[in-house]
Design a protein around this motif. Sequence first.
Motif, PDB file in Angstrom:
ATOM      1  N   UNK A  56     -12.129  -9.676   5.425  1.00  0.00           N
ATOM      2  CA  UNK A  56     -12.874  -8.710   6.238  1.00  0.00           C
ATOM      3  C   UNK A  56     -11.941  -7.780   6.985  1.00  0.00           C
ATOM      4  N   UNK A  57     -10.811  -8.349   7.404  1.00  0.00           N
ATOM      5  CA  UNK A  57      -9.876  -7.533   8.150  1.00  0.00           C
ATOM      6  C   UNK A  57      -9.405  -6.377   7.293  1.00  0.00           C
ATOM      7  N   UNK A  58      -8.948  -6.683   6.081  1.00  0.00           N
ATOM      8  CA  UNK A  58      -8.455  -5.625   5.220  1.00  0.00           C
ATOM      9  C   UNK A  58      -9.577  -4.702   4.786  1.00  0.00           C
ATOM     10  N   UNK A  70      -8.180  -3.469  -4.138  1.00  0.00           N
ATOM     11  CA  UNK A  70      -8.135  -4.925  -3.984  1.00  0.00           C
ATOM     12  C   UNK A  70      -7.607  -5.565  -5.247  1.00  0.00           C
ATOM     13  N   UNK A  71      -8.083  -5.053  -6.395  1.00  0.00           N
ATOM     14  CA  UNK A  71      -7.644  -5.614  -7.659  1.00  0.00           C
ATOM     15  C   UNK A  71      -6.159  -5.362  -7.882  1.00  0.00           C
ATOM     16  N   UNK A  72      -5.738  -4.173  -7.558  1.00  0.00           N
ATOM     17  CA  UNK A  72      -4.323  -3.848  -7.749  1.00  0.00           C
ATOM     18  C   UNK A  72      -3.446  -4.744  -6.880  1.00  0.00           C
ATOM     19  N   UNK A  73      -3.861  -4.878  -5.650  1.00  0.00           N
ATOM     20  CA  UNK A  73      -3.095  -5.747  -4.747  1.00  0.00           C
ATOM     21  C   UNK A  73      -3.082  -7.168  -5.266  1.00  0.00           C
ATOM     22  N   UNK A 123       0.120  -9.278  -6.212  1.00  0.00           N
ATOM     23  CA  UNK A 123       0.325 -10.572  -5.579  1.00  0.00           C
ATOM     24  C   UNK A 123       0.608 -11.628  -6.609  1.00  0.00           C
ATOM     25  N   UNK A 124      -0.215 -11.639  -7.651  1.00  0.00           N
ATOM     26  CA  UNK A 124      -0.055 -12.676  -8.662  1.00  0.00           C
ATOM     27  C   UNK A 124       1.296 -12.564  -9.332  1.00  0.00           C
ATOM     28  N   UNK A 125       1.694 -11.338  -9.556  1.00  0.00           N
ATOM     29  CA  UNK A 125       2.898 -11.177 -10.335  1.00  0.00           C
ATOM     30  C   UNK A 125       4.124 -11.540  -9.529  1.00  0.00           C
TER      31      UNK A 125
END
Lengths: 848, 176
Positions: A146-148, A515-518, A522-524
């Motif tokens: 929610x913050x982001x 969000x998806x890009x982040x 993150x995953x990578x």
Amino acid sequence: MSGLWHGKILMLMVVLTVSRHSLAFQARNANPSNQPGTNASTGNGTENTITTLPIVTWKWHHTEGPYLVALWVLVSWICKLVFQLNPALTNVFPESGLLICIGWVLGGIIYGADKVQTFRLQPFTFFYYLLPPIVLDAGYSMPNKQFMGNLGAILVHAVIGTVWNAASLGLGLWGCWLGGAMGHLNTGLLQLLLFGSLIAAVDPVAVIAVFEEVHVNEVLYIIVFGESLLNDGVTVVLFNVFDAFVSLGGPAINAVEIIKGIISFFVVAFGGSLVGIAFGILISLLTRLTKKTPTIEPGFIFVFGYLSYLTAEFLSLSAILSCTFCGVFCQKYVNTNMSEKSVNTVRTTMKVFANGSETVIFVFLGISAIDPSIWVWNTGFILLTLLFIFVFRFMGVFVLTWILNQYRLVPLGLIEQLVMGYGGLRGAVAYGLVFLLDENKYKEKNLMISTTLLVVYFTVMLQGITMKPLVNWLKVKRATTDEAMLAEKIMNRTFDHMLVAIEDISGQIGHNYLWDKWHNFEEKWLFRILMNPTARKSRDYIFNIFHQLNLKDAMSYVQEGERRGSLAFVRNDSKADVDFNKQFDTDFTDMPDIMGPDHIPVPFVLRDSVPSVSLNMHEQDQKMRESEDFNAHHLLQQHLYKGRKQRHTYSRKQPVVNRDEDEVQEIFQRTMRSRLESFKSAKMGVAQPKKITKHSKKDQTEKMSNGKPADDSKIHSYGDEDFEFSEGDSAGDAAGGSFPMAAYKGGAGIVNPAYMAEMDSNEPMPPMPQIPPWLAEAGEDSSNVAPSQRAQLRLPWTPTNLRRLAPLRLSTHSNDSFLLADSPATQEGTEPQPPLPLQDGRGRGTHM
Amino acid sequence: MGSTNSTLSKIPNVEELMRETGFSPAHIVRLYDRFESLDKEKTGHLRPEDFGAINRQDTVDFHSFVRILAHFRPAENNRPRDPSLPEPVNSRISKLKFAFQLYDLDKDGKISRAELLQVLRSMMEMQVTEEQLESIADRTIQEADLDRDDAISFEEFRKSLEKVNIDHKMSIRFLR
């Protein structure tokens, strides 16, 4: 109730008298200049030459400092205790308001004793000791999603809103001063602007304190709260800039200085955030390595958090921003890397510190007021300040929100804006800042202090009291209680994916796209660097939710059992694999962060009355629930029995207690006997409940390995017994389920395992001859239990004798006559049919 | 504006499309541009190769493209609806129906366990074992399935998502 009240008041008085005595003692010894401080200084330095060996000496001057600190903390917390006794009071008044009132009382007493205010909230103490825990806690338990998600709105309000508040207030006061509304004041535009900037900022402490009791919906809360945290960047800059300007003097301010001021904002704000993120990375990296030091593990968070605060302060950047972003950034990685126990420790301890700090702050805010030396009354100034704060806040909120709504998917309604405006509470940060002012530069410092105090009281108490009724009256949407249905979460996640796809298709860089890009980034990278490899593997959103839900259900079953009074539940620490062993106590705390939903570890809160069974179960019929409860109790009893024999070895390094192999063996034998007993009596035709969940492999593993049904979801999996039977695993469940059969004598309900000894004596079957056949099957455990092979492979440790439990699953292979007689029921591929007595026996045994 | 009109005229049945979906002319034009950029071969249809297929049909023409995207328009609750008109495409119910169709691959009106498993499989990021997937699917069905037929009908689906704010979850801002 009133008796308790009086008692507590009495006790409080006693404590106060004690401290008063100590105060009086030092006051006598204090220097005439009387430095104000939380530790009043003493001048008891004269050393008396001793003539004889003193048996006991009065070492006040040695212990004074720490003694007073501890005493004051204790007094503050007792205050909190005092009025918590009266729930009617806390419903109306916000806690913070009551604390301030008690602070007044205490301050009055002290003042009466010493004729001078020896205790006051020192800015140094406040900024370096009392504030960091609160901020760290805020960052660490921030609901990131929610913050982001609302970061845009938060930043707009924090930056633009605060600047607007400061400017408008300063200019407004200046205008009124010029107009003569305030009489004669030795002040100027710059000083008034400075005052405006320090009082304009919404205060995180006050917001937490008030909003915590009001439970508005998450979006509203996060916007106000986020604003209160992030506006520190602006406040710090404005304060320093204007302070410098005042020193420079009016004429020296030209465009260059102003530009430098603006640049300094960016430096301070971004610098602070970067410092915070740097420390967050450090913490995450460090927690990768702390597997061997589980006891100290939680401590690192605190140390690093505090260091991030201090480092930013050291570099004259925004300390609050640094601490906040440190917590916000590291929470995900740290929570994954650390063991669950450490995570709980961190969370709990942080809450203790934060809450404790907050209490002390408010009490001292009250105490500091009782000091005539600081009070200057100027009707115009004070009233105008109050008025302007209110009016300009609302103006700012309305205008900014109107702009924001053009860009938001979910527009903020008028009601929300009203609450946002009304929730602009000022608090201790303003007070701390105003005390930092140099009175030589600011002739009107005392007036400013008085006004600040009054503003703080007004907002915290008046607005705090009226916040709840206002929220009710406006029918503000309240925080949704998080029922965390798995179906819901899965659907939610599906929608997210869907939206990403749609945004991609429609060519828009939307919120979800980011969000998806982040997420991919993150995953990578981040996960690989910052997380333990093993921890990483176990991360999966949906699975974690599933896991949490299972644990939650397990907990509520335990609660039910305890409530029925027949389980002597012994808490049992064991290896971390047994997720069952959540610290049951931790989840009953009243967690003020209502916004836990998307936060994986947090939703593990039974906010309803603790003993109630999990909400999921309400939908099923009563009988099934009872039967499942009983099954759970059986499973748990198995667990329990082990616990009873635990030896508590004291170890500073390891929180884990050793387990004894012999003990396991004995348990095994006893349970085997009891199982046989149960099979005889287990002919009750309890309806086969609907197939519910198949517990995960992992849980099954533990159950098999430890011989105890550590598997919580097992509680659900009645139908799955059939399922597992077909896989040949069924015996495992049967074993797990029937081990505690010992306790069952038709209709006896749940019986304390301690009574199992008696059961044994009633055992018609001689125990010994029966054991060997079971044991004899120790060798051939693998063949019949295909899945268990996999399970065994995954076992971290499998002591040999425990593995003997494995063949118990194979009811089909048993030599037990009873089992053989009933074995058709346990053949592979049995469908769930209602009247399968043996399966029921396995699962439940007899009960009422 | 001139280009808008000229583009609009290129699209057949555009008024009907606009009425049905509720998009404004500007939106339609924007979507048309997007469609054209996706449709590299200029066939007037989008094939699965152009983007991962979103629905069962093998190709999507512009009208379907717009209709599908129309599901994601933010819903307008305040406008009083004319009851004679069919349910607007972006209302909560239609959004839910659209979502339901994503799960219900064989279109029998129920989400069976297998279908749910398939969706879960594609969504789970880490190596979750088959058994775990099945447990999760089972539990999901158990939570949502009220008539105990081991499948989730549309009504049950809708009920389980009561608390979720579909309007927010399934809307893209720009389509407002």
